[in-house]
Design a protein around this motif. Structure first.
Motif, PDB file in Angstrom:
ATOM      1  N   TYR A 209      -1.234  79.791  39.802  1.00 12.81           N
ATOM      2  CA  TYR A 209      -0.160  79.234  39.711  1.00 12.81           C
ATOM      3  C   TYR A 209       0.636  79.218  38.315  1.00 12.81           C
ATOM      4  CZ  TYR A 209      -0.950  74.421  38.964  1.00 12.81           C
ATOM      5  OH  TYR A 209      -1.637  73.086  38.469  1.00 12.81           O
ATOM      6  N   VAL A 210       1.813  79.378  38.027  1.00 15.07           N
ATOM      7  CA  VAL A 210       2.359  78.860  36.657  1.00 15.07           C
ATOM      8  C   VAL A 210       3.653  78.067  37.266  1.00 15.07           C
ATOM      9  CG1 VAL A 210       1.626  81.153  35.514  1.00 15.07           C
ATOM     10  CG2 VAL A 210       3.812  81.094  36.980  1.00 15.07           C
ATOM     11  N   LEU A 211       4.109  77.171  36.230  1.00 12.18           N
ATOM     12  CA  LEU A 211       5.194  76.389  36.520  1.00 12.18           C
ATOM     13  C   LEU A 211       6.514  76.751  35.680  1.00 12.18           C
ATOM     14  CD1 LEU A 211       3.337  72.904  35.953  1.00 12.18           C
ATOM     15  CD2 LEU A 211       4.229  73.973  38.057  1.00 12.18           C
ATOM     16  N   LYS A 212       7.595  76.741  36.257  1.00  7.68           N
ATOM     17  CA  LYS A 212       8.782  77.002  35.630  1.00  7.68           C
ATOM     18  C   LYS A 212       9.198  76.183  34.533  1.00  7.68           C
ATOM     19  CE  LYS A 212      10.721  78.676  40.165  1.00  7.68           C
ATOM     20  NZ  LYS A 212      11.773  78.779  41.110  1.00  7.68           N
ATOM     21  N   PRO A 213       9.812  76.447  33.455  1.00  9.24           N
ATOM     22  CA  PRO A 213      10.441  77.861  33.260  1.00  9.24           C
ATOM     23  C   PRO A 213       9.128  78.711  32.770  1.00  9.24           C
ATOM     24  CG  PRO A 213      10.553  76.604  31.293  1.00  9.24           C
ATOM     25  CD  PRO A 213      10.285  75.577  32.321  1.00  9.24           C
ATOM     26  N   ILE A 214       9.204  79.874  33.185  1.00 10.40           N
ATOM     27  CA  ILE A 214       7.975  80.657  33.317  1.00 10.40           C
ATOM     28  C   ILE A 214       7.858  81.065  31.833  1.00 10.40           C
ATOM     29  CG2 ILE A 214       7.106  83.322  33.702  1.00 10.40           C
ATOM     30  CD1 ILE A 214       8.643  82.785  36.391  1.00 10.40           C
ATOM     31  N   LYS A 215       6.478  81.332  31.202  1.00 14.42           N
ATOM     32  CA  LYS A 215       6.261  81.795  29.787  1.00 14.42           C
ATOM     33  C   LYS A 215       5.646  83.181  30.143  1.00 14.42           C
ATOM     34  CE  LYS A 215       5.484  77.359  27.761  1.00 14.42           C
ATOM     35  NZ  LYS A 215       4.751  76.142  27.007  1.00 14.42           N
ATOM     36  N   THR A 216       6.011  84.156  29.305  1.00 15.64           N
ATOM     37  CA  THR A 216       5.534  85.495  29.400  1.00 15.64           C
ATOM     38  C   THR A 216       3.912  85.703  29.314  1.00 15.64           C
ATOM     39  OG1 THR A 216       7.658  86.519  28.963  1.00 15.64           O
ATOM     40  CG2 THR A 216       5.853  87.978  28.843  1.00 15.64           C
ATOM     41  N   GLU A 217       3.487  84.845  28.166  1.00 13.83           N
ATOM     42  CA  GLU A 217       2.056  84.991  27.731  1.00 13.83           C
ATOM     43  C   GLU A 217       1.130  84.227  28.793  1.00 13.83           C
ATOM     44  OE1 GLU A 217       4.256  81.625  25.233  1.00 13.83           O
ATOM     45  OE2 GLU A 217       4.667  83.630  26.003  1.00 13.83           O
ATOM     46  N   GLU A 218       1.970  83.396  29.554  1.00 17.10           N
ATOM     47  CA  GLU A 218       0.978  82.683  30.658  1.00 17.10           C
ATOM     48  C   GLU A 218       0.722  83.651  31.629  1.00 17.10           C
ATOM     49  OE1 GLU A 218       0.763  78.565  33.019  1.00 17.10           O
ATOM     50  OE2 GLU A 218       2.741  78.825  31.753  1.00 17.10           O
ATOM     51  N   ILE A 219       1.899  84.383  32.130  1.00 12.15           N
ATOM     52  CA  ILE A 219       1.989  85.500  33.437  1.00 12.15           C
ATOM     53  C   ILE A 219       0.910  86.412  32.920  1.00 12.15           C
ATOM     54  CG2 ILE A 219       3.414  87.154  34.229  1.00 12.15           C
ATOM     55  CD1 ILE A 219       3.917  84.620  35.616  1.00 12.15           C
ATOM     56  N   GLU A 220       0.901  86.929  31.689  1.00 16.42           N
ATOM     57  CA  GLU A 220       0.188  87.928  31.178  1.00 16.42           C
ATOM     58  C   GLU A 220      -1.461  87.666  31.374  1.00 16.42           C
ATOM     59  OE1 GLU A 220       1.511  89.698  27.515  1.00 16.42           O
ATOM     60  OE2 GLU A 220       3.221  90.741  28.411  1.00 16.42           O
ATOM     61  N   GLU A 221      -1.682  86.445  30.677  1.00 16.33           N
ATOM     62  CA  GLU A 221      -3.058  85.800  30.929  1.00 16.33           C
ATOM     63  C   GLU A 221      -3.712  85.981  32.338  1.00 16.33           C
ATOM     64  OE1 GLU A 221      -5.643  81.785  29.847  1.00 16.33           O
ATOM     65  OE2 GLU A 221      -3.419  81.981  29.091  1.00 16.33           O
ATOM     66  N   LYS A 222      -2.788  85.326  33.207  1.00 14.62           N
ATOM     67  CA  LYS A 222      -3.248  85.251  34.707  1.00 14.62           C
ATOM     68  C   LYS A 222      -3.539  86.967  35.187  1.00 14.62           C
ATOM     69  CE  LYS A 222      -2.690  81.118  34.907  1.00 14.62           C
ATOM     70  NZ  LYS A 222      -3.767  80.096  35.012  1.00 14.62           N
ATOM     71  N   LEU A 223      -2.459  87.793  34.762  1.00 14.49           N
ATOM     72  CA  LEU A 223      -2.553  89.227  35.257  1.00 14.49           C
ATOM     73  C   LEU A 223      -3.789  89.833  34.593  1.00 14.49           C
ATOM     74  CD1 LEU A 223       1.260  90.303  35.003  1.00 14.49           C
ATOM     75  CD2 LEU A 223      -0.256  89.959  37.376  1.00 14.49           C
ATOM     76  N   ALA A 224      -4.268  89.724  33.439  1.00 15.93           N
ATOM     77  CA  ALA A 224      -5.232  90.154  32.765  1.00 15.93           C
ATOM     78  C   ALA A 224      -6.671  89.609  33.641  1.00 15.93           C
ATOM     79  CB  ALA A 224      -5.273  89.698  31.444  1.00 15.93           C
ATOM     80  N   SER A 225      -6.675  88.314  33.931  1.00 14.44           N
ATOM     81  CA  SER A 225      -7.677  87.776  34.605  1.00 14.44           C
ATOM     82  C   SER A 225      -7.848  88.456  35.974  1.00 14.44           C
ATOM     83  CB  SER A 225      -7.628  86.602  34.841  1.00 14.44           C
ATOM     84  OG  SER A 225      -8.675  85.740  35.676  1.00 14.44           O
ATOM     85  N   PHE A 226      -6.735  88.702  36.588  1.00 12.64           N
ATOM     86  CA  PHE A 226      -6.601  89.447  37.970  1.00 12.64           C
ATOM     87  C   PHE A 226      -7.268  90.719  37.865  1.00 12.64           C
ATOM     88  CE2 PHE A 226      -3.144  86.765  40.098  1.00 12.64           C
ATOM     89  CZ  PHE A 226      -4.103  85.914  40.075  1.00 12.64           C
ATOM     90  N   ARG A 227      -6.762  91.489  36.628  1.00 14.38           N
ATOM     91  CA  ARG A 227      -7.254  92.987  36.566  1.00 14.38           C
ATOM     92  C   ARG A 227      -8.720  93.100  36.453  1.00 14.38           C
ATOM     93  NH1 ARG A 227      -5.724  98.167  37.393  1.00 14.38           N
ATOM     94  NH2 ARG A 227      -7.403  99.473  35.933  1.00 14.38           N
ATOM     95  N   THR A 228      -9.437  92.022  35.729  1.00 19.23           N
ATOM     96  CA  THR A 228     -10.837  92.104  35.730  1.00 19.23           C
ATOM     97  C   THR A 228     -11.605  91.736  37.008  1.00 19.23           C
ATOM     98  OG1 THR A 228     -10.818  91.158  33.252  1.00 19.23           O
ATOM     99  CG2 THR A 228     -12.830  90.784  34.479  1.00 19.23           C
ATOM    100  N   THR A 229     -10.956  90.898  37.841  1.00 19.54           N
ATOM    101  CA  THR A 229     -11.364  90.711  39.225  1.00 19.54           C
ATOM    102  C   THR A 229     -11.135  91.817  40.064  1.00 19.54           C
ATOM    103  OG1 THR A 229     -10.910  88.310  39.014  1.00 19.54           O
ATOM    104  CG2 THR A 229     -11.054  89.101  40.962  1.00 19.54           C
ATOM    105  N   ILE A 230     -10.235  92.584  39.896  1.00 16.17           N
ATOM    106  CA  ILE A 230      -9.962  93.857  40.900  1.00 16.17           C
ATOM    107  C   ILE A 230     -11.075  94.880  40.411  1.00 16.17           C
ATOM    108  CG2 ILE A 230      -8.269  95.549  41.003  1.00 16.17           C
ATOM    109  CD1 ILE A 230      -6.027  93.506  40.783  1.00 16.17           C
TER     110      ILE A 230
END
Length: 534
Positions: free
Chosen positions: A101-122
């Protein structure tokens, strides 16, 4: 897919996150939970990004519906977006399987960090799924792999365990009772492979042999085919009717013809005797291999049938090349009980021949005693009379059990003598090894090479050396090098780098470092000190 009731939030994520760099397609979008479910029902979605607080259906409710209504979404990775005052809802989302999860206000780098981790898992999950699917296809989609392992386990004697054999029976649906087993062994003649040094042709020949055997000899009930080497395949035929046996044996010529026409090579085929138990299969294999090796001396490309003459020939080979050396080895190692078991097994096999050849049994006993007489302590002159007595006793024996008793008594005496003389022998052996090390300090010899030089096992040599000298071999070598170096350094005409070379060091620098570590002085200091005191 991004789900948020605020279109500006969706557009912000679409615009500011570098989706392509992170390995994602441009996301699907939805402004409500219902719209999201419609897309999820129709599209392949790996990652869901959803706001927690939305009118109609919250992000929590959306995640719950994904888990309950869409079985194919059980591996969906979910990223929740929430405000500071919504943390209790995030806890529930995590309980439902949200991965981050991420808290508002959203930081782009935080979203990208989570997505990169998801990509590795996938990627890891997809790899596991691919490998699992491939394994299933190999094991269950094709019986070839299963049969191959089954045949090899039998030949190598690993399938005799009751639980393992029961497992094989279930997997291959083996017949409940085995009345008789016959083996066909098909192998390229070495003459042909000698002309095929390149890897491509060897692979072609190996693949061609297995395919031809499967086409020619499979299809009968109770046949199991396995590749037993790059140039060999084995076929087991269980409980075959006489008509099936005859028809199958006719196919042997077909296999030879196809190999000759398609691959310009010849194969020799061995047909075993019948056996009646799984445990006999390793012996069956050895018998055919021996028969085929002998036959190839006269040329290849033949079909051979194992018969009584072949059985006697193999028995003689086995006694001479396998049983006698193994019995002697066990006695020398002090494993007398195992040696007796091996002897009795070999002796009993001789007695199963019909009719029993008394002279052959007698010859086996004399051969074993001759080998023992050549060993430790029994060649000495003081033992000569005893050796003559045992020969005379064997010649005078009138029954096979008398021969057995005579040999067992001699084996017991050998064991006692060996134990009595072993410490002295070990001492002399280690002394010779130590002398050899001293004479070859320039050589960069490993323990394995040293063991091979004296026909020993490397681990046994290490243990024996430490027991006899109180030092490891490496410590002994280092000490011997240092002692020789000290002698050489006393001669001012020998340069220090020459000393290093003569005691087995590749560089003078490392020699100097180790010399100082061991003696407390550099080689030059040691030389200067000895010059001043001489």
């Amino acid at each position: 897919m991004i789900v948020d009731d605020e279109p500006l939030h969706i557009q912000g994520l679409l615009r500011h996150v570098d989706w392509r760099r992170l390995g994602y397609e441009v996301p699907f979008t939805a402004e409500s939970g219902d719209d999201a479910l419609a897309i999820l029902d129709d599209k392949k979605i790996d990652v869901l990004i959803t706001d927690v607080s939305m009118p109609g259906m919250t992000g929590i409710e959306l995640l719950a519906r994904c888990k309950s209504d869409f079985p194919h979404l059980q591996s969906l990775l979910t990223l929740m977006i929430s405000g500071y005052d919504e943390f209790e809802f995030v806890q529930e989302a995590i309980h439902l399987g949200a991965k981050a999860y991420v808290l508002k206000p959203i930081k782009t780098e935080e979203i990208e960090e989570k997505l990169a981790s998801f990509r590795t898992t996938i990627e890891k999950r997809d790899q596991i799924e691919r490998e699992t699917t491939l394994l299933k296809e190999k094991v269950t989609g094709s019986l070839d792999v299963v049969q191959d392992r089954f045949v090899n386990d039998l030949i190598e004697g690993r399938a005799h365990d009751g639980a393992l054999m029961e497992s094989w029976s279930r997997l291959l649906d083996l017949p409940l009772g085995v009345e008789h087993i016959r083996m066909f062994l098909i192998g390229y003649d070495r003459l042909d492979l000698a002309g095929a040094p390149d890897a491509r042709r060897r692979i072609l020949l190996a693949d061609g042999l297995l395919k031809t055997v499967k086409i020619g000899l499979s299809g009968w009930e109770g046949t199991y085919i396995g590749k037993t080497g790059a140039d060999e395949a084995a076929v087991l035929h269980l409980n075959a009717e006489p008509s099936d046996r005859a028809r199958m044996e006719k196919q042997l010529q077909f296999v030879q013809e196809v190999i000759r026409e398609q691959y310009d090579a010849s194969v020799t085929i061995g047909v075993s005797r019948e056996c009646y138990d799984w445990e006999e299969i390793p012996l069956l294999y050895k018998e055919i291999k021996h028969m085929m090796a002998n036959a190839r001396l006269g040329g290849g490309g033949r079909i051979l049938y194992f018969d009584r003459v072949e059985a006697e020939d193999y028995q003689e080979y086995r006694l001479k090349e396998e049983d006698v050396p193994e019995i002697v080895r066990l006695l020398e190692r002090g494993e007398g009980e195992k040696a007796i078991v091996r002897f009795n097994h070999a002796f009993d096999l001789l007695l199963t021949q019909k009719p029993v050849s008394y002279s052959y049994v007698q010859a086996f006993a004399m051969g074993l005693i001759s080998e023992l007489a050549r060993k430790i302590g029994l060649e000495k002159q003081e033992d000569g009379d005893e050796n003559i007595l045992i020969w005379k006793r064997l010649i005078d024996c009138t029954g096979t059990e008398e021969i057995r008793d005579a040999v067992l008594e001699y084996m017991a005496r050998f064991g006692r003598t060996n134990r009595r003389e072993e410490p002295g022998l070990q001492h002399n052996l280690i002394r010779r090894i130590a002398e050899y090390i001293g004479d070859h300090l320039q050589d960069h010899m490993t323990v394995k090479q040293l063991a091979e030089q004296f026909h020993l096992n490397a681990s046994y040599l290490s243990v024996l050396f430490k027991k006899e000298t109180g030092r490891t071999i490496s410590d002994f070598v280092q000490e011997a090098r240092m002692n020789k170096a000290k002698d050489l350094l006393r001669d001012p005409n020998v340069k220090i780098y020459e000393v290093a070379e003569q005691v087995g060091f590749q560089t003078a620098a490392y020699f100097a470092y180790l010399f100082k570590k061991v003696t407390g002085t550099t080689p030059q200091e040691y030389r200067d000190y000895n010059d001043s005191t001489s």
